[in-house]
Design an enzyme around this catalytic site. Structure first.
Site, PDB file in Angstrom:
ATOM      1  N   CYS A 128       4.955   4.170   6.221  1.00 40.07           N
ATOM      2  CA  CYS A 128       3.770   4.617   5.505  1.00 40.07           C
ATOM      3  C   CYS A 128       2.487   4.197   6.206  1.00 40.07           C
ATOM      4  CB  CYS A 128       3.799   4.082   4.080  1.00 40.07           C
ATOM      5  SG  CYS A 128       3.906   2.292   3.990  1.00 40.07           S
ATOM      6  N   CYS A 186       0.721  -6.376   3.200  1.00 42.64           N
ATOM      7  CA  CYS A 186       1.997  -6.849   3.760  1.00 42.64           C
ATOM      8  C   CYS A 186       1.849  -6.843   5.281  1.00 42.64           C
ATOM      9  CB  CYS A 186       3.145  -5.946   3.318  1.00 42.64           C
ATOM     10  SG  CYS A 186       3.300  -5.910   1.532  1.00 42.64           S
ATOM     11  N   CYS A 243       7.698  12.340  -0.447  1.00 47.13           N
ATOM     12  CA  CYS A 243       7.168  10.981  -0.553  1.00 47.13           C
ATOM     13  C   CYS A 243       5.652  11.086  -0.678  1.00 47.13           C
ATOM     14  CB  CYS A 243       7.581  10.232   0.714  1.00 47.13           C
ATOM     15  SG  CYS A 243       6.855   8.611   0.843  1.00 47.13           S
ATOM     16  N   CYS A 252      -4.310   0.124   1.285  1.00 45.31           N
ATOM     17  CA  CYS A 252      -3.606  -0.714   0.314  1.00 45.31           C
ATOM     18  C   CYS A 252      -4.187  -2.113   0.383  1.00 45.31           C
ATOM     19  CB  CYS A 252      -2.106  -0.750   0.635  1.00 45.31           C
ATOM     20  SG  CYS A 252      -1.160  -1.718  -0.574  1.00 45.31           S
ATOM     21  N   CYS A 272       2.982  -3.761   7.613  1.00 37.80           N
ATOM     22  CA  CYS A 272       2.782  -2.403   7.121  1.00 37.80           C
ATOM     23  C   CYS A 272       1.474  -1.793   7.618  1.00 37.80           C
ATOM     24  CB  CYS A 272       2.789  -2.430   5.590  1.00 37.80           C
ATOM     25  SG  CYS A 272       2.447  -0.842   4.853  1.00 37.80           S
ATOM     26  N   GLU A 315      -1.509  10.781   3.359  1.00 41.32           N
ATOM     27  CA  GLU A 315      -0.322  11.352   3.995  1.00 41.32           C
ATOM     28  C   GLU A 315       0.868  11.418   3.046  1.00 41.32           C
ATOM     29  OE1 GLU A 315      -0.486   8.285   7.072  1.00 41.32           O
ATOM     30  OE2 GLU A 315       1.627   7.960   6.642  1.00 41.32           O
TER      31      GLU A 315
HETATM   32  N1  SAH Z   1       3.424  -0.218  -1.950  1.00 38.31           N
HETATM   33  C1  SAH Z   1       4.682   0.218  -2.413  1.00 38.31           C
HETATM   34  C2  SAH Z   1       4.937   1.668  -2.105  1.00 38.31           C
HETATM   35  C3  SAH Z   1       4.991   1.964  -0.627  1.00 38.31           C
HETATM   36  S1  SAH Z   1       6.654   2.237  -0.247  1.00 38.31           S
HETATM   37  C4  SAH Z   1       5.761  -0.663  -1.857  1.00 38.31           C
HETATM   38  O1  SAH Z   1       5.476  -1.431  -0.960  1.00 38.31           O
HETATM   39  O2  SAH Z   1       6.884  -0.581  -2.354  1.00 38.31           O
HETATM   40  C5  SAH Z   1       6.659   2.169   1.456  1.00 38.31           C
HETATM   41  C6  SAH Z   1       7.892   1.465   1.928  1.00 38.31           C
HETATM   42  O3  SAH Z   1       7.884   1.444   3.363  1.00 38.31           O
HETATM   43  C7  SAH Z   1       7.895   0.026   1.463  1.00 38.31           C
HETATM   44  O4  SAH Z   1       9.212  -0.383   1.151  1.00 38.31           O
HETATM   45  C8  SAH Z   1       7.404  -0.673   2.695  1.00 38.31           C
HETATM   46  O5  SAH Z   1       7.748  -2.012   2.670  1.00 38.31           O
HETATM   47  C9  SAH Z   1       8.063   0.121   3.793  1.00 38.31           C
HETATM   48  N2  SAH Z   1       7.437  -0.060   5.092  1.00 38.31           N
HETATM   49  C10 SAH Z   1       6.166  -0.398   5.369  1.00 38.31           C
HETATM   50  N3  SAH Z   1       5.984  -0.488   6.684  1.00 38.31           N
HETATM   51  C11 SAH Z   1       7.173  -0.224   7.271  1.00 38.31           C
HETATM   52  C12 SAH Z   1       7.636  -0.176   8.609  1.00 38.31           C
HETATM   53  N4  SAH Z   1       6.815  -0.395   9.606  1.00 38.31           N
HETATM   54  N5  SAH Z   1       8.937   0.127   8.815  1.00 38.31           N
HETATM   55  C13 SAH Z   1       9.769   0.400   7.793  1.00 38.31           C
HETATM   56  N6  SAH Z   1       9.383   0.387   6.516  1.00 38.31           N
HETATM   57  C14 SAH Z   1       8.099   0.064   6.246  1.00 38.31           C
HETATM   58 FE1  SF4 Z   2       0.912  -1.932   0.449  1.00 40.79          FE
HETATM   59 FE2  SF4 Z   2       2.421  -1.450   2.565  1.00 40.79          FE
HETATM   60 FE3  SF4 Z   2       2.744  -3.689   1.177  1.00 40.79          FE
HETATM   61 FE4  SF4 Z   2       3.499  -1.345   0.076  1.00 40.79          FE
HETATM   62  S1  SF4 Z   2       4.368  -2.300   1.906  1.00 40.79           S
HETATM   63  S2  SF4 Z   2       2.318  -2.997  -0.889  1.00 40.79           S
HETATM   64  S3  SF4 Z   2       1.926   0.002   0.951  1.00 40.79           S
HETATM   65  S4  SF4 Z   2       0.893  -3.108   2.336  1.00 40.79           S
END
Ligand code: SAH
Ligand code: SF4
Length: 363
Positions: free
Chosen positions: A342, A125, A114, A121, A128, A93
């Site tokens: 994401c 986290c 984006c 991944c 996420c 996506e």
């Molecule tokens: N893996 C990398 C790139 C992905 S960026 C990273 O984590 O930086 C995607 C961004 O969206 C990251 O800052 C992540 O922490 C944030 N994100 C993930 N899930 C989210 C959510 N449910 N609400 C808001 N931001 C979120």
């Molecule tokens: Fe992976 Fe989501 Fe953590 Fe970024 S925020 S490293 S995409 S699990």
């Protein structure tokens, strides 16, 4: 060079190596790149200034992207998310974000894309959606680039900015991401300036240092989400491997190589990382590293029970940073309505019921 790789994932260097292996002169590389990136044709047959044998050779070794957009969410002119299906059936996506900007007194439109760098991944986290079904595979440079081409064909104009903030951890797919950066920034390629490109990482420390040595002036964003080891480790397993002091030393190295500020992305999750004391710790860290802060109220994810704090609380949090003169933005409304966090759109297309996740604030 592996056989049948996507032609749009090739750099001038890799094409020259390929041509040399078949005794073709170097200048053919530029001709090929000119057809792809300037003339935007997608057929070797039509590359009329190449000898027919070379066209056949290219045909045998390279493919054109065969990805198709299977779903678009959002209206033209607003934030739009699209889901593409790749050759092997996997989904990826990308999000198109238009913005009106003031450019020396004139209103102008800039479009940011984006992009995703991996399918799923491995970093897990806890908040996420991308990590929910685990890691499937890296995207090739061609698959990263094809998201840009798909977006441009969807909106019928060029993309101005690229952020690596979609699915996946870009620095865990380092080589392909760097090849994609080479193509995005090359004068023969998409020719987008490094300052218009942001790579976001959850804190892959050794590769932050490697990226600091990359010659183009790209920007770096850190998904911080916690200003102490206790909070960060609770919600981001990466912090157990590379805790804050190691992250700080990598960012200090980054600063020694580059002038621009880094950005801390900080999602506000109710009751987890949103206390006013957290705000003060975050302000200290941002001051120390000369970082600006993007506060992002958490987007709820189906099947996870995390929540966003109230707007009034987010503002109080922001004001503490302001008081400490930390440049800070708070984006409240964005995304909720189109599942912009994401990984969410893809999750709706795949069955994650067998995935072994424990993403809950209670863990
Ligand atoms: N893996 C990398 C790139 C992905 S960026 C990273 O984590 O930086 C995607 C961004 O969206 C990251 O800052 C992540 O922490 C944030 N994100 C993930 N899930 C989210 C959510 N449910 N609400 C808001 N931001 C979120
Ligand atoms: Fe992976 Fe989501 Fe953590 Fe970024 S925020 S490293 S995409 S699990």
């Amino acid at each position: 060079m592996c056989s049948l790789s996507p032609i749009i994932g090739q750099t001038e260097k890799s094409l020259k190596e390929f041509l040399a292996a078949y005794q073709y002169p170097e200048f053919r590389a530029r001709q090929i790149l000119d057809w792809i990136w300037n003339k935007r044709i997608c057929s070797f047959e039509l590359m009329s200034n190449l000898p027919p044998q070379l066209r056949t050779l290219l045909q045998k070794h390279f493919t054109w992207p065969a990805i198709k957009i299977v779903q678009v969410q959002g209206q033209p002119g607003t934030t739009r998310k699209f889901l593409s299906q790749l050759e092997d059936g996997q989904y990826v996506e990308s999000v198109i974000i238009p913005a009106a900007i003031n450019n020396q007194g004139k209103q102008a439109e800039r479009t940011t894309l984006c992009v995703s760098s991996q399918i799923g991944c491995a970093f897990g986290c806890k908040f996420c959606a991308s990590g929910l079904s685990g890691f499937i595979r890296n995207l090739s440079a061609g698959e990263i680039i094809s998201q840009i081409l798909s977006a441009e064909s969807l909106i019928q104009h060029p993309i101005d900015n690229i952020v690596f903030m979609g699915m996946g951890e870009p620095l865990a797919n380092f080589d392909n991401v760097v090849t994609a950066l080479d193509i995005i920034t090359a004068p023969w390629g998409l020719d987008i300036g490094g300052r218009h490109i942001t790579v976001s990482t959850s804190g892959f420390v050794p590769h932050i240092k490697r990226l600091a040595d990359y010659p183009k002036q790209i920007r770096l964003a850190i998904s911080l989400h916690g200003a102490t080891d206790a909070i960060r480790s609770r919600i981001m397993p990466v912090n157990k491997k590379w805790p804050l002091n190691e992250l700080i030393s990598a960012l200090t190295y980054w600063h020694s190589k580059r002038k621009q500020m880094i950005t801390f992305e900080y999602i506000l999750i109710k009751g987890i990382n949103d206390s006013l004391d957290d705000a003060r710790q975050l302000a200290r860290l941002a001051q120390k590293l000369n970082a600006k802060v993007n506060l992002i109220p958490y987007n709820t994810v189906e099947s996870l029970d995390w929540e966003r704090p109230a707007l009034s609380h987010c503002k109080r949090f922001r004001d503490i940073l302001r008081l400490q003169h930390v440049p800070v933005t708070l984006r409240y409304e964005k995304g909720h309505d189109i599942d912009a966090a994401c990984g969410q759109l893809r999750l709706k297309h795949i069955d994650v019921s067998h995935s072994n996740h424990h993403n809950s604030p209670k863990n």
